[in-house]
Design a protein around this motif. Structure first.
Motif, PDB file in Angstrom:
ATOM      1  N   ARG A  31      -1.350   2.172  11.427  1.00 39.12           N
ATOM      2  CA  ARG A  31      -1.148   1.394  12.771  1.00 39.12           C
ATOM      3  C   ARG A  31      -0.240   0.580  13.745  1.00 39.12           C
ATOM      4  O   ARG A  31      -0.432  -0.027  14.248  1.00 39.12           O
ATOM      5  CB  ARG A  31      -2.567   0.729  12.870  1.00 39.12           C
ATOM      6  N   SER A  32       0.235   0.380  11.966  1.00 40.72           N
ATOM      7  CA  SER A  32       1.150  -1.235  11.878  1.00 40.72           C
ATOM      8  C   SER A  32       3.092  -0.799  11.970  1.00 40.72           C
ATOM      9  O   SER A  32       2.880  -0.684  10.152  1.00 40.72           O
ATOM     10  CB  SER A  32       0.394  -2.086  11.653  1.00 40.72           C
ATOM     11  N   GLN A  33       3.683  -1.044  12.700  1.00 41.78           N
ATOM     12  CA  GLN A  33       5.239  -0.728  12.439  1.00 41.78           C
ATOM     13  C   GLN A  33       5.365  -2.013  11.714  1.00 41.78           C
ATOM     14  O   GLN A  33       5.954  -1.751   9.903  1.00 41.78           O
ATOM     15  CB  GLN A  33       6.170  -0.782  13.316  1.00 41.78           C
ATOM     16  N   ALA A  34       4.772  -2.974  11.950  1.00 44.86           N
ATOM     17  CA  ALA A  34       5.558  -4.088  10.025  1.00 44.86           C
ATOM     18  C   ALA A  34       4.370  -3.595   9.674  1.00 44.86           C
ATOM     19  O   ALA A  34       5.495  -4.173   8.337  1.00 44.86           O
ATOM     20  CB  ALA A  34       5.015  -5.432  11.849  1.00 44.86           C
ATOM     21  N   ALA A  35       3.865  -3.409   9.431  1.00 49.18           N
ATOM     22  CA  ALA A  35       2.454  -3.677   8.575  1.00 49.18           C
ATOM     23  C   ALA A  35       3.368  -2.232   7.004  1.00 49.18           C
ATOM     24  O   ALA A  35       3.734  -2.418   5.970  1.00 49.18           O
ATOM     25  CB  ALA A  35       1.732  -3.155   7.944  1.00 49.18           C
ATOM     26  N   TRP A  36       4.109  -1.696   8.073  1.00 52.62           N
ATOM     27  CA  TRP A  36       4.757  -0.412   7.079  1.00 52.62           C
ATOM     28  C   TRP A  36       6.051  -0.399   6.763  1.00 52.62           C
ATOM     29  O   TRP A  36       5.887   0.226   5.892  1.00 52.62           O
ATOM     30  CB  TRP A  36       5.079   1.163   8.445  1.00 52.62           C
ATOM     31  N   GLU A  37       6.989  -1.390   7.301  1.00 49.97           N
ATOM     32  CA  GLU A  37       8.203  -2.443   6.937  1.00 49.97           C
ATOM     33  C   GLU A  37       7.886  -2.907   5.831  1.00 49.97           C
ATOM     34  O   GLU A  37       9.383  -3.063   4.618  1.00 49.97           O
ATOM     35  CB  GLU A  37       8.907  -2.771   8.179  1.00 49.97           C
ATOM     36  N   LYS A  38       7.176  -3.439   5.841  1.00 52.09           N
ATOM     37  CA  LYS A  38       6.567  -4.773   4.314  1.00 52.09           C
ATOM     38  C   LYS A  38       7.057  -3.919   3.126  1.00 52.09           C
ATOM     39  O   LYS A  38       7.271  -4.282   2.055  1.00 52.09           O
ATOM     40  CB  LYS A  38       5.893  -5.306   4.320  1.00 52.09           C
ATOM     41  N   LEU A  39       6.488  -2.688   3.614  1.00 50.60           N
ATOM     42  CA  LEU A  39       6.110  -1.069   2.171  1.00 50.60           C
ATOM     43  C   LEU A  39       7.238  -0.607   1.839  1.00 50.60           C
ATOM     44  O   LEU A  39       7.876  -0.077   1.125  1.00 50.60           O
ATOM     45  CB  LEU A  39       5.029  -0.244   1.961  1.00 50.60           C
ATOM     46  N   ALA A  40       7.660  -0.077   3.599  1.00 50.01           N
ATOM     47  CA  ALA A  40       8.939   0.544   3.593  1.00 50.01           C
ATOM     48  C   ALA A  40      10.065   0.512   2.785  1.00 50.01           C
ATOM     49  O   ALA A  40      11.052   1.567   2.235  1.00 50.01           O
ATOM     50  CB  ALA A  40       8.768   1.330   4.601  1.00 50.01           C
ATOM     51  N   ARG A  41      10.287  -0.776   3.068  1.00 52.74           N
ATOM     52  CA  ARG A  41      11.880  -1.171   2.232  1.00 52.74           C
ATOM     53  C   ARG A  41      12.129  -1.325   0.551  1.00 52.74           C
ATOM     54  O   ARG A  41      13.259  -0.587   0.421  1.00 52.74           O
ATOM     55  CB  ARG A  41      12.128  -2.836   2.077  1.00 52.74           C
ATOM     56  N   GLU A  42      11.159  -0.570   0.228  1.00 56.81           N
ATOM     57  CA  GLU A  42      11.412  -0.334  -1.717  1.00 56.81           C
ATOM     58  C   GLU A  42      11.574   0.962  -1.406  1.00 56.81           C
ATOM     59  O   GLU A  42      11.201   1.441  -2.879  1.00 56.81           O
ATOM     60  CB  GLU A  42      10.077  -1.029  -2.092  1.00 56.81           C
ATOM     61  N   ASP A  43      11.204   1.971  -0.534  1.00 53.60           N
ATOM     62  CA  ASP A  43      10.504   3.260  -0.517  1.00 53.60           C
ATOM     63  C   ASP A  43      12.218   3.854  -0.753  1.00 53.60           C
ATOM     64  O   ASP A  43      13.026   4.136   0.136  1.00 53.60           O
ATOM     65  CB  ASP A  43       9.915   4.124   0.357  1.00 53.60           C
TER      66      ASP A  43
END
Length: 868
Positions: free
Chosen positions: A434-446
């Motif tokens: 529901r939040s792009q900002a929240a996703w980006e915090k996790l996605a940088r390591e994906d």
């Protein structure tokens, strides 16, 4: 000579014996030359060089490292120079003063060649010939094959009316000199069958035979020749010989022997012959098509000739070692195919018989060191394409890809349009859905994210440019956001399906291995004893000194090498090529050692004719069809193959060609012949290789898990030139019938005669199925009259009507088999169900089996399996 031709039942019982005229086996040596006469002068090339080369040069020849006592007999100046003992080996005109004569006639430990040391002793005739040669002045001459051919005058003959072209004058001149008349012209049925087999590799249809027999025009035969030359099957026939030379295969060889795709190159060869590409261009494109200015796709495919080398996929191999082995193979192939030389002898040391040094070998080798090779260990390339490759979509694949890509592009536009309309509002919680900002915090390591997305995420959000912002936002909406995914999910699913279809077609696109030159070629060194770990001096590219130099201005690469081979004054290329074409027609070349024109090779039976053909080949623009036409239009070619007592006495090996030669068809042609007679053969030209029937457990002896799936439908009945060629385990039918593995260049197939071959042609499923379908067609479409059906069966296979004696045998045979199969319904049922071709259910099983046995006999007659 009359041979009893025996045919056998499938159970191994002799059922028929026919007597036919059959020529004697090839004489091991050519006819005695004029030098057998006391009055004839000795010819160095014809009479002396073969003796010195076979008996003396191993110790007293070109190779300095193995030369004994400092004596060199291949060079006149050194052979005449006094030795340390002050005795001269050869004193011209004075055999009594020549040490060579004293030593060859010695009967003690001084005798040469020495006894008991592996040397070949001289015969009394050879000793006498050497003595006569010295008495006549010990004249030396450069080896005939290393002098540019000079166009000889066509000889004048007594029976000029017999000659149809220049070839005949050369042949007849020798026959008249020997007191041997040529055979009369063959029967027309024999001529059309011979011509069809020689130019198409297939027997003629009965319709073609009948049309030729009915054509009484003066040029009926000439018109027939033109039709054969224009047939698309001409290219298939010609390619069959070239594939052996080019070591074509469908696998990489060595331990793993993985499948590779080279059939596009094979089809290029067939097409080149059908288009009558001049042989000089044929040579250039295969050796260096990739180096031609603005090389076309066709020329790049042609360059795959160099990639027909085997490739070692075994784990742990040293790539550097095998890159050298590949180039050794290319160098040796060049020597056999264009130079007619055993250059491979110089890989480890200077050639012992011919003037090719160890260093010159590696100078030739250096021309191939620029070819890009897949420098990977075995486990990394097993069952994968070996780059560089060229992918070529079929018209249907191109059409399908264009349609699917257009559909995918349109779908992407729809998705982009919806994305641009979508109003996203970050809900401000910590849930990535529901939040792009929240996703980006996790996605940088994906690390599973696409590279462009990871690169954009690595930039702080406030520092991203517009493109990066849009890229991340749209990825998030399409792939992550819970609300948006519902909207884009169906569109993405359709796009994934399209992508999978596109990938499936792309993966199925045929590819072929091609040559590609490196910017900086690998250095070439002389390898001591051929060992890649023992490098001597570095060498540059160059051609052997005893041959013409490179043309001025020629590039110092494979293109220059190819152009050097086909320069008009090259002494070998044209001779070697016309000799090979002659051998394709007459069963053996004018020089019988097709790949060895050196001092160890065979002396030409008709040297003047060979030079006339070579110069004619160049004069006509290296026109292969013109050369084949010239040969088959000659009276020499059109002779009957009938054996005569006088011919047996004066020309036992048929070296003078007093009759047409008679020899067994090749492995592929035996199969094609049976399928064609049965009406089974698929005439489609080109395409991927097919897999013939093969025993299911054939690979068990190698403890291999290697799947062989016999082709289905019409593919199973394609010509042998298209058969899948597994190099380390050649199809047993082809191997038993003398086909080469093509692991290396093969310039001349053997023709053996073994019981296994009869077992193959009588029992292999391909041949049994051919007999079964042949019988089926006779029963369903042949005449109802019994004798007429028997005659049709015989004539379909031989192109001629059976004699009264043969009809008697055929009647007895069919009656015998009818009795047999009526008493054994199980055997009859098994026989008529061999192979995948549909059986006509309405046929009586016993009758069908009996006729199958008869057709099996006919297909195995000597006359059917031979080219007369």
């Amino acid at each position: 000579m009359v041979r009893r031709i025996v045919a056998w039942t499938l159970a191994g019982v002799c059922v028929v014996s026919l007597s036919i005229s059959y020529p004697p086996p090839l004489a091991p040596d050519p006819l005695p030359t004029p030098t057998s006469s006391v009055s004839a002068s000795v010819d160095y090339n014809r009479d002396i060089l073969p003796i010195l080369s076979s008996k003396c040069f191993a110790c007293h020849g070109p190779d300095k490292s193995s030369r004994k006592a400092g004596l060199r007999l291949d060079d006149r100046a050194q052979a005449l120079a006094p030795a340390k003992s002050r005795a001269a080996p050869i004193v011209p005109g004075k055999p009594g003063d020549s040490e060579l004569v004293r030593r060859i006639f010695a009967d003690d430990e001084e005798r040469m060649p020495p006894a008991g040391k592996g040397g070949k002793p001289l015969t009394d005739a050879e000793k006498s010939l050497l003595k006569r040669w010295i008495a006549e002045g010990a004249t030396y001459a450069q080896h005939w094959a290393y002098l540019a051919p000079q166009r000889p005058t066509v000889p004048t003959v007594k029976d000029q009316a017999w000659c149809k072209n220049e070839i005949d004058a050369f042949i007849l001149a020798k026959l008249e000199s020997a007191g041997l008349p040529p055979n009369p012209r063959a029967e027309r049925e024999t001529l059309i069958r011979r011509l069809s087999l020689d130019l198409r590799g297939l027997p003629p249809s009965l319709e073609e035979v009948d049309a030729f027999l009915a054509d009484q025009s003066a040029d009926a035969y000439e018109q027939l020749v033109e039709r054969m030359l224009k047939s698309p099957h001409y290219g298939e026939k010609m390619a069959l010989h070239w594939l052996d030379l080019a070591r074509f295969g469908d696998t990489s060889g060595y331990h793993m022997d993985s499948t590779r795709q080279m059939w596009l190159w094979r089809d290029w060869v067939i097409d080149a012959f059908n288009r009558n590409m001049p042989f000089d261009q044929f040579t250039i494109e295969q050796l260096a098509g990739d180096l031609l200015p603005n090389a076309t796709t066709s020329q790049k495919i042609a360059s795959g000739f160099n990639r027909n080398t085997r490739f070692n996929e075994e784990g742990g191999v040293d790539p550097e070692e095998y890159v050298i082995r590949y180039n050794v193979d290319r160098t040796n192939t060049l020597g056999q195919v264009w130079l007619g030389m055993t250059v491979g002898c110089a890989e480890c040391h200077s050639h012992k018989y011919d003037p090719l040094s160890h260093q010159e070998y590696y100078q030739l080798f250096a021309y191939f060191t620029g070819i890009t090779e897949p420098m990977l260990e075995g486990s990394m390339v097993h069952d994968r394409p070996l780059p560089p490759i060229l992918k070529l979509a079929t018209p249907e694949q191109t059409k399908q890809l264009a349609s699917l890509r257009a559909e995918a592009e349109q779908l992407e536009k729809e998705i982009d349009k919806e994305l641009s309309r979508y109003k996203y509002k970050d809900q401000g919680d910590d849930h990535p859905g529901r939040s792009q900002a929240a996703w980006e915090k996790l996605a940088r390591e994906d690390i599973k994210l696409p590279a462009d997305i990871r690169a954009a995420l690595a930039v702080d959000a406030v520092k991203r440019d517009a493109k990066q912002l849009q890229l991340v936002r749209r990825y998030y909406l399409r792939r992550v956001n819970a609300d948006a995914r519902e909207m884009f999910g169906l569109l993405d699913r359709d796009l994934v399906e399209l992508s999978q279809k596109i990938k499936a077609i792309e993966d199925a696109i045929p590819y072929t291995l091609v040559s590609e030159e490196m910017k900086t070629p690998r250095p070439a060194h002389v390898l001591i004893r051929g060992d890649f770990l023992h490098k001597a001096e570095r060498v540059e590219r160059g051609v052997p000194a005893f041959l013409p130099p490179m043309p001025e201005g020629a590039p110092d690469n494979r293109l220059g090498l190819a152009r050097w081979l086909v320069r008009p004054d090259h002494p070998l290329t044209a001779r070697v090529t016309v000799n090979r074409l002659w051998g394709q027609i007459f069963g053996q070349g004018i020089v019988r050692t097709a790949a060895d024109f050196g001092s160890q090779g065979d002396y030409p039976s008709h040297p003047e004719l060979l030079d006339w053909l070579a110069t004619e080949f160049v004069r006509t623009g290296w026109d292969v069809k013109a050369m084949m036409r010239k040969i088959v239009l000659s009276a020499t070619y059109q002779q009957a193959s009938t054996h005569t007592p006088l011919g047996a006495k004066l020309d036992p090996g048929n070296r003078l060609l007093h009759r047409a030669p008679r020899y067994r068809l090749s492995a592929e042609e035996l199969r094609d012949n049976a399928l064609a007679i049965a009406g089974l053969i698929d005439a489609k030209v080109g395409g991927p290789s097919f897999m013939p029937y093969q025993p299911p457990d054939f690979y068990k002896y190698k403890n291999e898990v290697w799947t062989w799936n016999p082709s289905a439908g019409d593919e199973q009945y394609r010509r042998g030139v298209y058969a899948f060629w597994r190099r380390t385990a050649l199809h047993p039918m082809f191997a038993i019938l003398d086909a080469p593995s093509r692991e290396e260049c093969n310039s001349q197939r053997m023709r053996t005669n073994t019981p296994l071959q009869a077992l193959v042609t009588l029992n292999d499923p391909t041949f049994v199925e051919a007999a079964r379908v042949f019988a089926q067609h006779l029963l369903t479409h042949g005449p109802r009259d019994h004798d007429a059906r028997l005659a049709l069966a015989f004539r379909s296979a031989t192109c001629r009507a059976p004699t009264a004696e043969e009809m008697t045998v055929l009647r007895a045979r069919i009656q015998q088999q009818l009795v047999r199969f009526r008493a054994d319904a199980d055997a009859a049922s098994k026989l008529v169900n061999v192979g995948q071709y549909p059986r006509e259910a309405q046929l009586d099983v016993s009758e069908h089996a009996a006729w199958t046995a008869l057709c099996n006999l006919i297909l195995n007659l000597d006359e059917v399996m031979m080219r007369e």
